[in-house]
Structure formats: structure tokens, C-alpha cells
Design an enzyme around this catalytic site. Sequence first.
Site, PDB file in Angstrom:
ATOM      1  N   CYS A  47     -11.344  10.126  -9.219  1.00 47.16           N
ATOM      2  CA  CYS A  47     -12.277  10.960  -8.498  1.00 47.16           C
ATOM      3  C   CYS A  47     -11.516  12.125  -7.492  1.00 47.16           C
ATOM      4  CB  CYS A  47     -13.837  10.767  -8.127  1.00 47.16           C
ATOM      5  SG  CYS A  47     -13.992  10.027  -7.059  1.00 47.16           S
TER       6      CYS A  47
ATOM      7  N   ASP B  50     -19.473  16.735  -8.649  1.00 44.91           N
ATOM      8  CA  ASP B  50     -19.120  15.656  -6.803  1.00 44.91           C
ATOM      9  C   ASP B  50     -20.253  16.103  -5.726  1.00 44.91           C
ATOM     10  OD1 ASP B  50     -17.736  15.190  -5.221  1.00 44.91           O
ATOM     11  OD2 ASP B  50     -16.240  15.662  -5.537  1.00 44.91           O
TER      12      ASP B  50
ATOM     13  N   ARG C  91     -18.001   9.711  -6.659  1.00 46.49           N
ATOM     14  CA  ARG C  91     -18.590   9.056  -8.214  1.00 46.49           C
ATOM     15  C   ARG C  91     -18.025   8.055  -9.026  1.00 46.49           C
ATOM     16  NH1 ARG C  91     -16.242  15.564  -9.422  1.00 46.49           N
ATOM     17  NH2 ARG C  91     -14.839  14.184  -7.601  1.00 46.49           N
TER      18      ARG C  91
HETATM   19  P1  4NP Z   1     -15.172  12.185  -4.934  1.00 46.11           P
HETATM   20  O1  4NP Z   1     -16.052  13.055  -3.970  1.00 46.11           O
HETATM   21  O2  4NP Z   1     -14.480  12.672  -5.361  1.00 46.11           O
HETATM   22  O3  4NP Z   1     -16.275  11.835  -5.827  1.00 46.11           O
HETATM   23  O4  4NP Z   1     -14.900  10.727  -4.167  1.00 46.11           O
HETATM   24  C1  4NP Z   1     -15.699  13.629  -2.956  1.00 46.11           C
HETATM   25  C2  4NP Z   1     -15.878  12.706  -1.576  1.00 46.11           C
HETATM   26  C3  4NP Z   1     -15.226  13.182  -0.230  1.00 46.11           C
HETATM   27  C4  4NP Z   1     -14.042  14.211  -0.657  1.00 46.11           C
HETATM   28  C5  4NP Z   1     -14.254  15.572  -1.982  1.00 46.11           C
HETATM   29  C6  4NP Z   1     -14.767  14.530  -3.010  1.00 46.11           C
HETATM   30  N1  4NP Z   1     -13.260  15.071   0.569  1.00 46.11           N
HETATM   31  O5  4NP Z   1     -13.318  15.833   0.842  1.00 46.11           O
HETATM   32  O6  4NP Z   1     -13.005  14.567   1.503  1.00 46.11           O
END
Ligand code: 4NP
Length: 154
Positions: free
Chosen positions: A10, A126, A16
Site C-alpha cells: 500500500c 484507504d 492496509r
Molecule cells: P496505507 O495508508 O497506505 O493503507 O498505509 C496510509 C498511511 C499513511 C499515509 C497515507 C496512507 N500518509 O499520508 O502518511
Amino acid sequence: MKTDKVLFVCLGNICRSPMAEYVLRHQAQQAGVGARIEVASAGTSGWHNGKDMHPGTAGMLRKHGISPAGFTSSQVHPSDAESYDWIIAMDDSNLDDLKRVIRFNAEQTFKLTDLIPESGYFQVPDPWYTGDFDETYRLVSAGSQALLRKLGLL
Ligand code: 4NP
């Protein structure tokens, strides 16, 4: 005995893909095929390298009887295409980013939702933005079951 090596990907590797990693490992253990699969996860961004998973993901795992212990966030590496049999992304943006990092092969690298067309989803939303970790769990759980079936492990 053949072992399938799976990498979930991800953006941040805190919401995720860690959830998918822990759910798939748990489902494989529950099905008695834990030794037939190796599971890891990584983020395209590297923004949270060295950090633990998001508390929302950890809480959702605990709610479903899965220990969230022992996680460290890491970034996708160009060698992952050689190290893993399957690289499974959460959304289209992850796929685009992966194409810039690994030698891309569509049979090896695809979206988790490709395995669950009946869900009506084309990406795993997300929860960093939606706050809906239950939705993530539903999709990740269904997708992991479908992956175990695809690999002939269920
Ligand atoms: P992930 O979600 O891709 O499902 O881990 C996110 C976690 C952090 C961030 C964006 C999406 N961020 O902008 O730091």
C-alpha cells in the site's frame, strides 16, 4: 514442499497492507497451511519506515482475534519482484508506483480487489483518509480467502 511468497503493498505500510499481511498469515494458520506461505508487506512511500502499524489496524486485528505484535513498516524494494511470487497492491496508485520501482509483470502483481469481483470494489479504500477500518478488514479478509483459494491452499 512449495512455499508461496506474498508481498502486500500500500502507500504507507501502516494501514492496509499490514492488515492484509496479518490476516492472510492468520487465515493460513487457521487452515493448517501456515508453513506453505510466507507473507510480508511494504509501502511505496517509505514515509513510515521503522514505525509500528496504525492503531486502527492493530485494533481491528485484535477485534478479530489476531495479535498485531511484531510489525515494522518498510518500503518496497526493486528486488521484491525477484524475492516474491505475488505482489498484491491495494489501489491503482500503488500499481502505478510499483511500475516505477519493480520489473512489472501483471501475472505476479495485481490488486487485491481483482480477486473479489463480487465485492463491487475496484480498490481497497484507504482508512488513513476514510477512518473506516471495518471496511478495510472486510475486503482484506475476503481477498485473503480468495488468494488462498487461488494458490490451492483452501
Ligand atoms: P496505507 O495508508 O497506505 O493503507 O498505509 C496510509 C498511511 C499513511 C499515509 C497515507 C496512507 N500518509 O499520508 O502518511
